[in-house]
Structure formats: C-alpha cells, structure tokens
Design a protein around this motif. Structure first.
Motif, short mmCIF file in Angstrom:
data_model
loop_
_atom_site.label_atom_id
_atom_site.label_comp_id
_atom_site.label_asym_id
_atom_site.label_seq_id
_atom_site.Cartn_x
_atom_site.Cartn_y
_atom_site.Cartn_z
N THR A 5 38.30 -2.52 66.78
CA THR A 5 39.08 -2.80 65.58
C THR A 5 38.51 -1.98 64.43
O THR A 5 37.31 -1.71 64.38
CB THR A 5 39.05 -4.30 65.24
OG1 THR A 5 37.69 -4.72 65.10
CG2 THR A 5 39.75 -5.11 66.30
N SER A 8 41.73 -1.12 57.74
CA SER A 8 42.85 -0.33 57.27
C SER A 8 42.57 0.07 55.82
O SER A 8 41.64 -0.45 55.19
CB SER A 8 44.16 -1.10 57.39
OG SER A 8 44.12 -2.23 56.54
N GLY A 15 42.58 -4.27 60.41
CA GLY A 15 43.93 -3.79 60.17
C GLY A 15 44.46 -2.84 61.22
O GLY A 15 45.66 -2.61 61.30
N VAL A 16 43.56 -2.28 62.05
CA VAL A 16 43.98 -1.32 63.06
C VAL A 16 43.22 -1.59 64.35
O VAL A 16 42.00 -1.76 64.33
CB VAL A 16 43.70 0.13 62.60
CG1 VAL A 16 44.09 1.13 63.67
CG2 VAL A 16 44.43 0.44 61.30
N SER A 18 42.23 0.31 67.56
CA SER A 18 42.16 1.66 68.12
C SER A 18 41.83 1.53 69.60
O SER A 18 40.90 0.82 69.97
CB SER A 18 41.08 2.44 67.38
OG SER A 18 40.92 3.72 67.94
N ALA A 59 46.60 4.07 68.10
CA ALA A 59 46.22 3.00 67.17
C ALA A 59 47.40 2.06 67.01
O ALA A 59 48.56 2.50 67.01
CB ALA A 59 45.81 3.58 65.82
N ARG A 61 48.70 -0.78 64.43
CA ARG A 61 48.47 -1.35 63.10
C ARG A 61 48.95 -2.80 63.00
O ARG A 61 49.97 -3.15 63.58
CB ARG A 61 49.18 -0.51 62.05
CG ARG A 61 48.68 0.91 62.07
CD ARG A 61 49.05 1.68 60.83
NE ARG A 61 48.59 3.05 60.93
CZ ARG A 61 47.33 3.44 60.83
NH1 ARG A 61 46.39 2.56 60.61
NH2 ARG A 61 47.00 4.71 60.93
N ARG A 62 48.19 -3.58 62.23
CA ARG A 62 48.54 -4.99 62.06
C ARG A 62 49.87 -5.13 61.31
O ARG A 62 50.72 -5.92 61.70
CB ARG A 62 47.46 -5.72 61.28
CG ARG A 62 47.79 -7.21 61.14
CD ARG A 62 47.07 -7.90 60.01
NE ARG A 62 45.65 -7.89 60.06
CZ ARG A 62 44.89 -8.95 60.31
NH1 ARG A 62 45.43 -10.11 60.58
NH2 ARG A 62 43.59 -8.86 60.29
N ARG A 64 53.48 -3.70 59.89
CA ARG A 64 54.52 -2.69 60.07
C ARG A 64 55.81 -3.22 59.48
O ARG A 64 56.21 -4.35 59.79
CB ARG A 64 54.71 -2.37 61.54
CG ARG A 64 55.71 -1.25 61.75
CD ARG A 64 55.75 -0.85 63.17
NE ARG A 64 56.57 0.34 63.29
CZ ARG A 64 56.74 0.97 64.42
NH1 ARG A 64 56.15 0.55 65.51
NH2 ARG A 64 57.49 2.03 64.47
#
Length: 99
Positions: A5, A8, A15-16, A18, A59, A61-62, A64
């Motif tokens: 993790t 972001s 937040g991301v 990976s 990745a 993202r949390r 979107r």
C-alpha cells in the motif's frame, strides 16, 4: 505476486494498492497479460489486459470518480493469466487484507 500500500497525493495513508507479478523465466515475460482485480470477492473493474515487455505491474486507487473502491479491512486479490509459448502462467491464489 507482491502487493503493498502507498500514500496517495491527498495524504491518504493507504490511497493506492501497488501490485506486481514477477515471472522468473525472462524469455517468458514479454506478451499479453490478462487480469481482474477483486475486492471482497467482487470485481470493481476488469477484466483488463495489456501487452508488456517487462513484468506485469499496476496500481489500484482507493478513490475513483468520487467514490471509495475499498476500505480498511477489505480483502484484495488479483487473478491473472499470461501465455508464453508452450507455457501458461496463472497467479496463485493470493489475498491480502488492506490495513
């Protein structure tokens, strides 16, 4: 398959997500990869595919389009396949809980 993790840009500590899939036989790495990301067993986006000349990595993202796609405690996993000549690679069953 490795997952970690990352922060972001807005300061969100997770937040991301990976993730990367490493194939050890270098000659089998190039080509088309197909994958689907799952959160708690549901696929919020996918299936997806890409042609790569290196290992598959992405990745998730949390946030979107103004909505959360995962929360702390959710279970993340990726299912992927890659055909390389006579070899077919599939990801092992892998899951991780988001901190």
């Amino acid at each position: 398959m490795t997952v970690d993790t990352r922060r972001s840009n807005d300061g969100d500590p997770i937040g991301v997500i990976s993730w990367a899939w490493f194939i050890n036989i270098q000659a089998d790495v190039p080509g088309r990869y197909d994958w689907t990301v799952f959160i708690n067993g549901t696929a919020p986006e996918g299936p997806q595919w890409n042609v790569k000349d290196d290992n598959l990595h992405s990745a998730f993202r949390r946030y979107r389009d103004g909505a959360d796609r995962y929360r702390s405690g959710d279970v993340f996993h990726v299912e992927a396949a890659h055909a390389a000549g006579k070899n077919l690679y599939v990801t092992p069953l892998n899951r991780c809980r988001i901190p």
